[in-house]
Design an enzyme around this catalytic site. Structure first.
Site, PDB file in Angstrom:
ATOM      1  N   ASP A 112       2.981 -21.814   9.022  1.00 39.72           N
ATOM      2  CA  ASP A 112       2.781 -20.916  10.156  1.00 39.72           C
ATOM      3  C   ASP A 112       3.699 -21.316  11.307  1.00 39.72           C
ATOM      4  OD1 ASP A 112       1.458 -23.251  10.826  1.00 39.72           O
ATOM      5  OD2 ASP A 112      -0.529 -22.337  10.941  1.00 39.72           O
ATOM      6  N   ASN A 170     -12.665 -23.004  13.549  1.00 44.00           N
ATOM      7  CA  ASN A 170     -13.287 -21.694  13.278  1.00 44.00           C
ATOM      8  C   ASN A 170     -13.096 -21.260  11.821  1.00 44.00           C
ATOM      9  OD1 ASN A 170     -10.596 -21.025  13.167  1.00 44.00           O
ATOM     10  ND2 ASN A 170     -10.663 -19.460  14.765  1.00 44.00           N
ATOM     11  N   GLU A 221      -6.956 -16.242  11.128  1.00 44.24           N
ATOM     12  CA  GLU A 221      -8.181 -16.353  11.911  1.00 44.24           C
ATOM     13  C   GLU A 221      -9.307 -15.583  11.208  1.00 44.24           C
ATOM     14  OE1 GLU A 221      -7.898 -18.620  14.058  1.00 44.24           O
ATOM     15  OE2 GLU A 221      -6.922 -17.985  15.922  1.00 44.24           O
ATOM     16  N   HIS A 271     -10.181 -21.272  10.151  1.00 40.77           N
ATOM     17  CA  HIS A 271      -8.861 -20.713   9.784  1.00 40.77           C
ATOM     18  C   HIS A 271      -8.075 -21.674   8.897  1.00 40.77           C
ATOM     19  CE1 HIS A 271      -6.675 -22.267  13.692  1.00 40.77           C
ATOM     20  NE2 HIS A 271      -6.623 -23.174  12.742  1.00 40.77           N
TER      21      HIS A 271
HETATM   22  P1  PGA Z   1      -5.752 -29.926  13.585  1.00 43.47           P
HETATM   23  O1  PGA Z   1      -5.546 -28.389  13.355  1.00 43.47           O
HETATM   24  O2  PGA Z   1      -5.285 -30.605  12.360  1.00 43.47           O
HETATM   25  O3  PGA Z   1      -4.887 -30.226  14.767  1.00 43.47           O
HETATM   26  O4  PGA Z   1      -7.223 -30.142  13.847  1.00 43.47           O
HETATM   27  C1  PGA Z   1      -6.025 -27.842  12.174  1.00 43.47           C
HETATM   28  C2  PGA Z   1      -5.817 -26.353  12.203  1.00 43.47           C
HETATM   29  O5  PGA Z   1      -6.094 -25.725  13.225  1.00 43.47           O
HETATM   30  O6  PGA Z   1      -5.371 -25.805  11.188  1.00 43.47           O
END
Ligand code: PGA
Length: 226
Positions: free
Chosen positions: A58, A120, A127, A122
């Site tokens: 992404d 959340n 999302e 994702h």
């Molecule tokens: P993080 O992000 O590893 O910084 O917790 C994970 C994500 O949002 O995919």
């Protein structure tokens, strides 16, 4: 079904990196950014130069900040040449997402897609509400995700839009590794792996993975039971 590796602290990076041992030297790896994969990248840097092909998961729309992050964390330290690195487009130019998918197909798809897990649910920037057949596309970030990613934008507001591999794109990888650390992710990890498959928890679509390995620390794995 999934395979669970519980690995704490210094064991986390090696546990994730060991998944690469069975792959061909030029395997195609999908790579996330974030806090969670840092021990994996530290371990890969420790193990040294490699011939892998690396694919982005992404990116923000408008500025290639994740690309710069990944180049610094792993692409440059491993000496991966340009022709073996597939960036996610940061611009909404017509055809850019389709071109990314076409190039990924030309490469034969990902042998192993590493993923982080959003609070959340994702994966990538898919999302809640993202569908199983979604493809690489421009998405709008939830305010919670924008807040969680504010660290990438110390001197500017977090962009509201991003580009992400779709759930359908991600599921085409031959194998997936979900990386999860910390108690704050325990409930969402349990929902993703043991709850219903639903677009409300995009990571739950990983229940359709042909081969899913979860590398979690004990705090994140606390909700999974035995
Ligand atoms: P993080 O992000 O590893 O910084 O917790 C994970 C994500 O949002 O995919």
């Amino acid at each position: 079904m999934y395979e669970l590796h519980i690995a704490d602290a210094d064991a986390f990076g090696p546990a994730a990196a060991d998944l690469l041992l069975g792959l061909l030297p030029d395997a195609c790896l999908g790579l996330p950014t974030g806090h969670t994969p840092l021990p994996l990248y530290a371990e890969l840097r420790r193990r040294g130069a490699a011939a892998w092909r690396l694919v982005m998961l992404d990116e923000y729309l408008g500025e290639a900040r994740f690309q710069a992050w990944l180049r610094e964390a792993i692409v440059a330290p491993l000496g991966i040449p340009e022709e073996r690195f597939l960036p996610m487009p940061a611009a909404a130019a017509p055809g850019a997402c389709e071109d990314f998918e076409r190039r990924l197909r030309t490469w034969g798809g990902c042998d192993l897609q590493f993923l982080g897990l959003g609070a959340n649910g994702h994966i990538g920037f898919n999302e809640p509400g993202s569908e199983r057949d979604s493809r690489t596309r421009v998405v709008t970030l939830t305010p919670a995700t924008a807040r969680a990613n504010a660290g990438y934008w110390p001197n500017a507001p977090v962009p509201e839009q991003a580009v992400t591999q779709g759930i359908g794109t991600i599921l085409e990888a031959r194998r997936h590794c979900l990386l999860v650390r910390g108690a704050a992710k325990a409930a969402i990890l349990a929902a993703a792996l043991r709850g219903p498959v639903t677009s409300a928890v995009p990571a739950s679509f990983l229940q359709f993975s042909p081969a899913l390995t979860v590398v979690a620390d004990s705090a994140a794995a606390a909700g999974l039971g035995r």
